[in-house]
Write a protein that holds these residues in place. Structure first.
Motif, PDB file in Angstrom:
ATOM      1  N   LEU A 358      11.630  76.738  11.397  1.00 17.13           N
ATOM      2  CA  LEU A 358      11.541  76.013  12.674  1.00 17.13           C
ATOM      3  C   LEU A 358      11.150  76.930  13.826  1.00 17.13           C
ATOM      4  O   LEU A 358      10.558  76.478  14.820  1.00 17.13           O
ATOM      5  CB  LEU A 358      12.880  75.324  12.984  1.00 17.13           C
ATOM      6  N   ASN A 359      11.473  78.227  13.690  1.00 16.26           N
ATOM      7  CA  ASN A 359      11.126  79.184  14.762  1.00 16.26           C
ATOM      8  C   ASN A 359       9.638  79.191  15.086  1.00 16.26           C
ATOM      9  O   ASN A 359       9.247  79.382  16.227  1.00 16.26           O
ATOM     10  CB  ASN A 359      11.565  80.602  14.360  1.00 16.26           C
ATOM     11  N   GLY A 360       8.808  78.995  14.077  1.00 18.30           N
ATOM     12  CA  GLY A 360       7.352  79.057  14.298  1.00 18.30           C
ATOM     13  C   GLY A 360       6.723  77.717  14.623  1.00 18.30           C
ATOM     14  O   GLY A 360       5.485  77.597  14.647  1.00 18.30           O
ATOM     15  N   GLN A 361       7.531  76.686  14.873  1.00 15.60           N
ATOM     16  CA  GLN A 361       6.992  75.335  15.121  1.00 15.60           C
ATOM     17  C   GLN A 361       7.054  74.952  16.597  1.00 15.60           C
ATOM     18  O   GLN A 361       7.936  75.400  17.336  1.00 15.60           O
ATOM     19  CB  GLN A 361       7.789  74.305  14.295  1.00 15.60           C
ATOM     20  N   ASP A 362       6.115  74.083  17.001  1.00  7.19           N
ATOM     21  CA  ASP A 362       6.119  73.536  18.357  1.00  7.19           C
ATOM     22  C   ASP A 362       6.833  72.186  18.313  1.00  7.19           C
ATOM     23  O   ASP A 362       6.280  71.190  17.814  1.00  7.19           O
ATOM     24  CB  ASP A 362       4.671  73.364  18.845  1.00  7.19           C
ATOM     25  N   PHE A 363       8.062  72.145  18.823  1.00 11.23           N
ATOM     26  CA  PHE A 363       8.883  70.931  18.724  1.00 11.23           C
ATOM     27  C   PHE A 363       8.276  69.752  19.474  1.00 11.23           C
ATOM     28  O   PHE A 363       8.532  68.601  19.130  1.00 11.23           O
ATOM     29  CB  PHE A 363      10.309  71.199  19.259  1.00 11.23           C
ATOM     30  N   THR A 364       7.499  70.042  20.515  1.00 11.63           N
ATOM     31  CA  THR A 364       6.931  68.948  21.321  1.00 11.63           C
ATOM     32  C   THR A 364       5.899  68.141  20.521  1.00 11.63           C
ATOM     33  O   THR A 364       5.609  66.995  20.844  1.00 11.63           O
ATOM     34  CB  THR A 364       6.260  69.501  22.601  1.00 11.63           C
ATOM     35  N   LYS A 365       5.351  68.757  19.483  1.00  4.74           N
ATOM     36  CA  LYS A 365       4.352  68.052  18.660  1.00  4.74           C
ATOM     37  C   LYS A 365       4.969  67.292  17.483  1.00  4.74           C
ATOM     38  O   LYS A 365       4.264  66.688  16.687  1.00  4.74           O
ATOM     39  CB  LYS A 365       3.305  69.047  18.144  1.00  4.74           C
ATOM     40  N   PHE A 366       6.298  67.365  17.368  1.00  4.30           N
ATOM     41  CA  PHE A 366       6.980  66.642  16.294  1.00  4.30           C
ATOM     42  C   PHE A 366       6.894  65.139  16.539  1.00  4.30           C
ATOM     43  O   PHE A 366       6.832  64.689  17.691  1.00  4.30           O
ATOM     44  CB  PHE A 366       8.461  67.049  16.217  1.00  4.30           C
ATOM     45  N   ALA A 367       6.921  64.356  15.484  1.00  2.00           N
ATOM     46  CA  ALA A 367       6.846  62.892  15.596  1.00  2.00           C
ATOM     47  C   ALA A 367       8.245  62.306  15.752  1.00  2.00           C
ATOM     48  O   ALA A 367       9.219  62.834  15.211  1.00  2.00           O
ATOM     49  CB  ALA A 367       6.182  62.316  14.344  1.00  2.00           C
ATOM     50  N   SER A 368       8.335  61.232  16.519  1.00  7.17           N
ATOM     51  CA  SER A 368       9.620  60.526  16.644  1.00  7.17           C
ATOM     52  C   SER A 368       9.802  59.620  15.427  1.00  7.17           C
ATOM     53  O   SER A 368       8.884  59.445  14.619  1.00  7.17           O
ATOM     54  CB  SER A 368       9.657  59.717  17.939  1.00  7.17           C
ATOM     55  N   LEU A 369      10.990  59.041  15.284  1.00  4.90           N
ATOM     56  CA  LEU A 369      11.315  58.260  14.082  1.00  4.90           C
ATOM     57  C   LEU A 369      10.468  56.984  14.007  1.00  4.90           C
ATOM     58  O   LEU A 369      10.393  56.216  14.972  1.00  4.90           O
ATOM     59  CB  LEU A 369      12.802  57.901  14.091  1.00  4.90           C
ATOM     60  N   LYS A 370       9.844  56.787  12.861  1.00  7.59           N
ATOM     61  CA  LYS A 370       9.016  55.583  12.631  1.00  7.59           C
ATOM     62  C   LYS A 370       9.648  54.800  11.473  1.00  7.59           C
ATOM     63  O   LYS A 370       9.419  55.114  10.300  1.00  7.59           O
ATOM     64  CB  LYS A 370       7.582  55.985  12.295  1.00  7.59           C
ATOM     65  N   PRO A 371      10.437  53.781  11.802  1.00  8.05           N
ATOM     66  CA  PRO A 371      11.190  53.049  10.764  1.00  8.05           C
ATOM     67  C   PRO A 371      10.317  52.475   9.645  1.00  8.05           C
ATOM     68  O   PRO A 371      10.738  52.427   8.497  1.00  8.05           O
ATOM     69  CB  PRO A 371      11.888  51.927  11.544  1.00  8.05           C
ATOM     70  N   LYS A 372       9.089  52.065   9.977  1.00 14.45           N
ATOM     71  CA  LYS A 372       8.224  51.451   8.952  1.00 14.45           C
ATOM     72  C   LYS A 372       7.911  52.426   7.815  1.00 14.45           C
ATOM     73  O   LYS A 372       7.865  52.050   6.640  1.00 14.45           O
ATOM     74  CB  LYS A 372       6.926  50.948   9.576  1.00 14.45           C
ATOM     75  N   LEU A 373       7.676  53.702   8.163  1.00 15.04           N
ATOM     76  CA  LEU A 373       7.378  54.711   7.135  1.00 15.04           C
ATOM     77  C   LEU A 373       8.582  54.905   6.211  1.00 15.04           C
ATOM     78  O   LEU A 373       8.435  55.017   4.992  1.00 15.04           O
ATOM     79  CB  LEU A 373       7.014  56.052   7.794  1.00 15.04           C
ATOM     80  N   LEU A 374       9.777  54.949   6.812  1.00 15.69           N
ATOM     81  CA  LEU A 374      10.994  55.129   6.014  1.00 15.69           C
ATOM     82  C   LEU A 374      11.284  53.892   5.157  1.00 15.69           C
ATOM     83  O   LEU A 374      11.701  54.004   4.003  1.00 15.69           O
ATOM     84  CB  LEU A 374      12.191  55.420   6.930  1.00 15.69           C
ATOM     85  N   GLU A 375      11.030  52.700   5.727  1.00 13.99           N
ATOM     86  CA  GLU A 375      11.232  51.455   4.964  1.00 13.99           C
ATOM     87  C   GLU A 375      10.334  51.429   3.730  1.00 13.99           C
ATOM     88  O   GLU A 375      10.731  50.970   2.660  1.00 13.99           O
ATOM     89  CB  GLU A 375      10.921  50.240   5.850  1.00 13.99           C
ATOM     90  N   SER A 376       9.111  51.924   3.896  1.00 15.33           N
ATOM     91  CA  SER A 376       8.150  51.944   2.785  1.00 15.33           C
ATOM     92  C   SER A 376       8.663  52.818   1.635  1.00 15.33           C
ATOM     93  O   SER A 376       8.562  52.451   0.462  1.00 15.33           O
ATOM     94  CB  SER A 376       6.801  52.464   3.295  1.00 15.33           C
ATOM     95  N   VAL A 377       9.244  53.981   1.990  1.00 18.44           N
ATOM     96  CA  VAL A 377       9.792  54.881   0.967  1.00 18.44           C
ATOM     97  C   VAL A 377      11.055  54.278   0.349  1.00 18.44           C
ATOM     98  O   VAL A 377      11.270  54.368  -0.864  1.00 18.44           O
ATOM     99  CB  VAL A 377      10.069  56.285   1.569  1.00 18.44           C
ATOM    100  N   GLU A 378      11.898  53.637   1.172  1.00 20.88           N
ATOM    101  CA  GLU A 378      13.099  52.964   0.653  1.00 20.88           C
ATOM    102  C   GLU A 378      12.710  51.874  -0.345  1.00 20.88           C
ATOM    103  O   GLU A 378      13.328  51.719  -1.402  1.00 20.88           O
ATOM    104  CB  GLU A 378      13.906  52.333   1.807  1.00 20.88           C
ATOM    105  N   ASP A 379      11.653  51.124  -0.003  1.00 16.28           N
ATOM    106  CA  ASP A 379      11.160  50.058  -0.879  1.00 16.28           C
ATOM    107  C   ASP A 379      10.661  50.645  -2.204  1.00 16.28           C
ATOM    108  O   ASP A 379      10.903  50.098  -3.276  1.00 16.28           O
ATOM    109  CB  ASP A 379      10.029  49.305  -0.163  1.00 16.28           C
ATOM    110  N   MET A 380       9.986  51.803  -2.095  1.00 18.94           N
ATOM    111  CA  MET A 380       9.488  52.489  -3.294  1.00 18.94           C
ATOM    112  C   MET A 380      10.666  52.868  -4.201  1.00 18.94           C
ATOM    113  O   MET A 380      10.633  52.637  -5.411  1.00 18.94           O
ATOM    114  CB  MET A 380       8.707  53.739  -2.886  1.00 18.94           C
TER     115      MET A 380
END
Length: 533
Positions: A358-380
């Motif tokens: 995490l030290n080498g990452q830019d936190f501002t470019k991280f994505a916020s939570l997208k429930p649809k992506l997680l739902e798709s994996v849960e469905d899988m």
């Protein structure tokens, strides 16, 4: 509505490999890509990862017999092979099937879309110069591929001089192989720092791990007991799990045994290891399915971690100080996610490693939570995987004979040198005389004390005598079933002798046959006798 219909459509996947590939591309990859899974954990999977043959990874300190073990399995030298007491194998060699014998260097190998090695490109030239593929026509390689690795050394100097992250490369292979075999030399059990580091890097893959204590024919039985105990103690400290890893003891090369006292043990252990390797093609689809589930669980956790860090970041000022604070408090963020989303602590990535990355990452470019992506994996995980699991079973039953053939695997299958030939229930298999006849006079003496009527003893009379063996009723019931050849509920003198012979077989530690072998059928029952179940 369309998604629900698609979920129930049984024709969605043609086979397990295609199903895994589609699920990964459409449901899991978008989640991985959004939350930088490939920067933190493992590169994206490619088509070749789903289609490749089962792979066996050999790991061990130098001169433990890794390359000799491969040669023993294939009964053939392979291109680029070097054997010696000093650290000879200085490269990762993927031994694979090919019509023409030859070597493909690492840089060419990582651009071949048909080989599952493209993502090794990330380890750079220092590694690629030490990576090659040895191709050759060999029946063993038609079913599996084998990865030979450089001998693990000891001391800080050697580790630095490699020029690439050795443990990280092994971890990359460990994720993709079906079996990891750790080789130890019975003469030198010292586990170096680098070897300890490597075993810890393989920690999440204990289910694939097997241990071979090689060159065990060079020490006496008493020394072997001590060495085995010391090895288990050392492994227990490093692997740090309550389960004991399976250790195979033997001498895995085609040379005479130096101390032949433990020949029977070595034969049984080699047979067990061969059966384990031979089962890999049959279980390959299940292993890929299992690995995809593991990957999906980690990708979900990654999404929660990255989105939590994004949520905590200020929009304007103090970003750097907040980043440092979040990295320092990552353990608390783990606990919060664990409680909020009911995730097992074992699903979280290593805390120290995650903080370092995490030290080498830019936190501002991280994505916020997208429930649809997680739902798709849960469905899988909830629906698609269950359907694929059923397909795995169908594919397995459609090709039950799929196993590793050729090389050393052929030598122990049939003939007098097959495992267990001429022992236990197989004793007398190639003799003209009925083997039970040797001890029949002794059994006859007992038979006639039981007051036979019309040359036969009843079940009750036979039971009293058979119970003297102290074997459980389940075993004695099976022996009765095998010995009562004509199924009349009585035993004549030959059947009684056969029952006693089978009791002796069991008491000597051998397994009973499922059906009575032809050579054990009493001579008077052979004409027109069908074998009993």
């Amino acid at each position: 509505m369309f998604r629900k219909t698609l979920k129930k459509d049984p024709e969605l996947f043609q086979n397990v490999s295609e199903g895994l590939r589609k699920l990964y591309r459409t449901k899991l990859f978008p989640l991985e890509d959004t939350y930088r899974f490939h920067d933190f954990h493992s590169p994206a999977l490619e088509d070749a990862d789903f289609d490749n043959k089962p792979m066996v990874l050999l790991v061990g300190q130098y001169s433990t017999g890794k390359t000799t073990f491969i040669r023993h399995l294939m009964e053939q030298d392979f291109p680029g092979m070097r054997i010696g007491p000093e650290p000879t194998t200085d490269s990762f060699i993927a031994v694979m099937h090919g019509e023409q014998e030859g070597v493909i260097p690492g840089n060419a190998l990582v651009v071949d879309p048909k080989k599952p090695f493209r993502k090794l490109n990330a380890f750079g030239n220092a590694f690629l110069n030490r990576f090659m593929c040895a191709q050759m026509p060999n029946p063993v390689l038609e079913s599996i591929s084998i990865i030979d690795t450089p001998g693990i050394l000891s001391g800080e100097k050697q580790r630095i001089s490699r020029g690439y992250d050795f443990a990280a490369v092994l971890e990359w292979f460990a994720e993709r192989v079906d079996r990891i075999i750790l080789l130890f030399d019975a003469h030198k059990l010292d586990i170096s720092d680098e070897f300890s580091e490597v075993i810890r890097a393989l920690k999440n893959h204990e289910d694939k791990m097997r241990v071979v204590l090689n060159k065990a024919d060079q020490i006496s039985t008493q020394q072997l007991m001590r060495v085995y105990g010391a090895l288990m103690w050392s492994l227990g400290k490093i692997i740090n799990t309550p389960e004991v890893v399976r250790v195979y003891i033997g001498s895995f090369w085609a040379q005479p045994l130096l101390v032949p006292d433990n020949r029977k043990l070595f034969e049984a252990e080699e047979q067990d290891l061969f059966l384990d390797i031979q089962s890999l093609p049959r279980n390959a689809a299940l292993r890929k399915l299992n690995d995809l589930i593991k990957r999906a669980r980690l990708a979900k956790v990654q999404a929660y971690i990255i989105s939590s860090l994004k949520k905590e970041m200020p929009s304007m000022f103090g970003k750097d100080s907040k980043k440092k604070e979040l990295i320092a408090n990552l353990g608390e963020i783990y606990q919060k996610i664990e409680k909020e989303h009911q995730i097992s602590p074992g699903d979280f990535p290593n805390l120290a490693k995650m903080q370092e990355l995490l030290n080498g990452q830019d936190f501002t470019k991280f994505a916020s939570l997208k429930p649809k992506l997680l739902e798709s994996v849960e469905d899988m995980l909830a629906n698609d995987i269950a359907r694929l699991m059923a397909m795995v079973r169908q594919e397995e039953s459609a090709m039950p004979s799929q196993t590793v053939k050729g090389g050393a695997f052929e030598g122990t299958m049939t003939g007098p040198f097959g495992h267990g030939y001429g022992e236990g229930a197989s004793e007398g298999i190639d003799e003209l005389e009925w083997v039970v006849g040797r001890d029949k006079p002794t059994y006859d003496e007992i038979f006639y004390t039981l007051s036979p009527i019309n040359g036969k003893v009843s079940g009750a009379a036979a039971k009293k005598e058979m119970l003297k063996s102290k074997l459980p009723n389940t075993v004695l019931g099976k022996i009765w079933k095998l010995a009562d050849v004509d199924k009349d509920g009585y035993l004549d003198d030959e059947e009684f002798a056969l029952a006693n012979h089978l009791i002796k077989v069991k008491l000597e530690g051998h397994e009973l046959p499922a059906a009575l072998p032809e050579h054990l059928v009493p001579p008077s029952k052979r004409a027109g006798t069908s074998l009993q179940d």
